[in-house]
Each structure stands twice: as structure tokens, then as C-alpha cells.
Write a protein that holds these residues in place. Structure first.
Motif, short mmCIF file in Angstrom:
data_model
loop_
_atom_site.label_atom_id
_atom_site.label_comp_id
_atom_site.label_asym_id
_atom_site.label_seq_id
_atom_site.Cartn_x
_atom_site.Cartn_y
_atom_site.Cartn_z
N THR A 5 -3.90 5.48 -1.14
CA THR A 5 -3.47 5.98 0.15
C THR A 5 -2.11 5.41 0.49
O THR A 5 -1.67 4.41 -0.10
CB THR A 5 -4.49 5.58 1.24
N ARG A 49 -1.44 4.21 3.46
CA ARG A 49 -1.63 3.26 4.55
C ARG A 49 -0.59 3.52 5.65
O ARG A 49 0.22 2.66 6.00
CB ARG A 49 -1.55 1.82 4.05
N ARG A 79 1.35 1.28 -3.38
CA ARG A 79 0.99 2.49 -2.66
C ARG A 79 1.89 3.67 -2.96
O ARG A 79 1.72 4.75 -2.39
CB ARG A 79 0.95 2.23 -1.15
#
Length: 268
Positions: A36, A38, A203
Motif C-alpha cells: 500500500t 500508506r 512502499r
């Protein structure tokens, strides 16, 4: 060529490819919940609304420019009637705009993450390392662009880096071509390979996600528009019978204490 050239331009690229593919498979298998971005939009959106599109559209333009410059041979553009001078002018002008836009975007993202308290508190050491790698790759790319314009000793990348890149995909790496490239291109390529090696473990992995299921998923019903079904029309499980507004009103009337008579008695 020497042993160092063979290790850097003949063996290291395949090790980076294995790390990238293997890391993506491992991350998808064991850390799908961590796959993800985030997002921190909830904490601050005013600056993010400018910085994020500027960075993402800039990096996409840079990526397209790299693919065209590395994949399309020099002979193809000349056969299409595009001279070498015209090609370099287009590549440098468009690439410079895209590179500067990407640099401004990532600097704005870093400033936002540092100066916004909740966003900074949500920043991990992995995120900081990721920003360093991204910023270094962008600066190295802009440096090669500037040097290729103002340094006449810079070797044309279409005669060195591009043939080497294409040779990797046929498993016959042209180590000599890459070894003959200028030092600025060596630094840029090495930093780029390091970025792709750590990519699956940051990420940045969200770049390999295409939300295709979003187009086909069913709607989520939060509240029905119709009235509650009448009693006896639908068989409900015991304990889950719906209570309409009228039922609630009658229930309150049954449980309400009787009203006192009018008037009152004053007690000393």
C-alpha cells in the motif's frame, strides 16, 4: 574491459532483475497488507494536491523518455527522417521539463512530510531511505542531461548505454559498450539499479499494482431506500426482526410512565 566492468555491466544487472522479481513475489505472498502507499492525505491535502500530481506525471514522462531512448535504435529514428540533432533537441527539451517537474514534486513532498507534524510522525526509516534513493536517481539523471549539453567529452548514450541495455534482454550483455560510456552515465545507471533492487521492499511497490478489480466490484449498500418490510412478508432469523418507526413509537408509548394529573400540591 576488466573484471570490474564484467561484474558491474554483465552480472549485476541480472542480479538486480532477480532481486526485483523475487522481491515482488515475496512481498505479494507474505505482505499483501503492506502492499500500500500508506496515504497521508488525511493529515494534509493542500500541498499534496499540487506535489503528488507534479511528481507522478513527471516520473511517468521521464520513464517514457527513458524507454524511447534505450529501446529505439539510432538507425530507426534516422530512417524515419529524424536527424540526430533534432532527436537530441527534443529529448533534452522534453526530458529537462519532465526532470525538473519531477524534482520539484519530490522536493515538495519531502518538505510536506518534514513540516507537517502528523505526516512526519507517520514517516518510517524505510520511507526516508526511499526518498533518498528517489532523489539521488533524479539528480543523477538531471546531471547527465546537463553534462551531455555542456561537456563535449560526453559520449553519446545512444552508442553506449542503449546498445548495452538492449543486449541484456537477449542474454548477451555488451559490456564493452557500457564500459565506454561516460562516468556520469555510469553513476546514473548504478544508482538506478540500486533503486530497482530496493523497490520491492519499500512502499514504491504500489507502482506495480493495477486496481482493475475496482471496475468490476459490486456496489456497497450502506442504507436501503425502501421502507422496512411488513411483518410476515419475509422470514427473519430469531432475534433479528426489523423494527419500523411506527413500532418504535408504540413501544415507547407502552413503556412511558403515566402522566401526572393536572395541578400540583404544595408541600411546606
Amino acid at each position: 574491459m576488466n573484471v570490474i566492468d564484467t561484474l558491474l555491466w554483465g552480472i549485476l544487472p541480472y542480479m538486480v532483475m532477480l532481486t526485483l522479481v523475487g522481491g515482488l513475489i515475496w512481498r505479494y505472498k507474505y505482505d499483501q497488507f503492506g502492499w500500500t502507499t500508506r496515504s497521508s492525505q488525511l493529515y494534509e491535502s493542500r500541498l499534496l494536491r499540487i506535489a503528488s500530481p507534479l511528481f507522478h506525471f513527471g516520473i511517468l514522462a521521464v520513464l517514457v523518455g527513458h524507454i524511447m531512448g534505450l529501446v529505439i535504435p539510432k538507425s530507426w529514428t534516422e530512417a524515419a527522417g529524424l536527424s540526430q540533432h533534432a532527436y537530441h533537441f527534443l529529448a533534452l527539451s522534453i526530458g529537462s521539463v519532465a526532470g525538473v517537474g519531477t524534482l520539484v514534486g519530490i522536493v515538495m513532498l519531502i518538505v510536506r512530510r518534514r513540516r507537517t507534524g502528523p505526516v512526519f510522525m507517520a514517516t518510517t526509516a524505510n520511507d526516508k531511505f526511499m526518498y533518498v534513493m528517489l532523489l539521488g536517481a533524479i539528480l543523477a539523471g538531471l546531471a547527465t542531461t546537463v553534462l551531455s549539453v555542456f561537456d563535449p567529452a560526453t559520449v553519446d548514450y545512444r552508442e553506449t548505454v542503449s546498445p548495452w541495455f538492449r543486449s541484456l534482454w537477449i542474454l548477451q550483455p555488451d559490456v564493452g559498450a557500457m564500459a565506454a560510456a561516460s562516468t556520469s552515465f555510469h553513476v546514473h545507471v548504478l544508482w538506478g539499479m540500486a533503486l530497482f533492487a530496493v523497490w520491492p521492499f519499500t512502499r514504491l511497490v504500489h507502482a506495480f499494482t493495477a486496481p482493475l478489480h475496482y471496475l468490476f466490484r459490486p456496489y456497497i449498500v450502506y442504507r436501503s431506500r425502501g421502507n422496512a418490510p411488513r411483518a410476515g412478508s419475509v422470514n427473519y432469523r430469531r432475534g433479528w426482526e426489523p423494527i419500523s418507526t411506527q413500532d418504535r413509537a408504540s413501544s415507547r408509548r407502552r413503556t412511558r410512565p403515566p402522566r401526572e394529573r393536572s395541578g400540583s400540591t404544595r408541600v411546606k
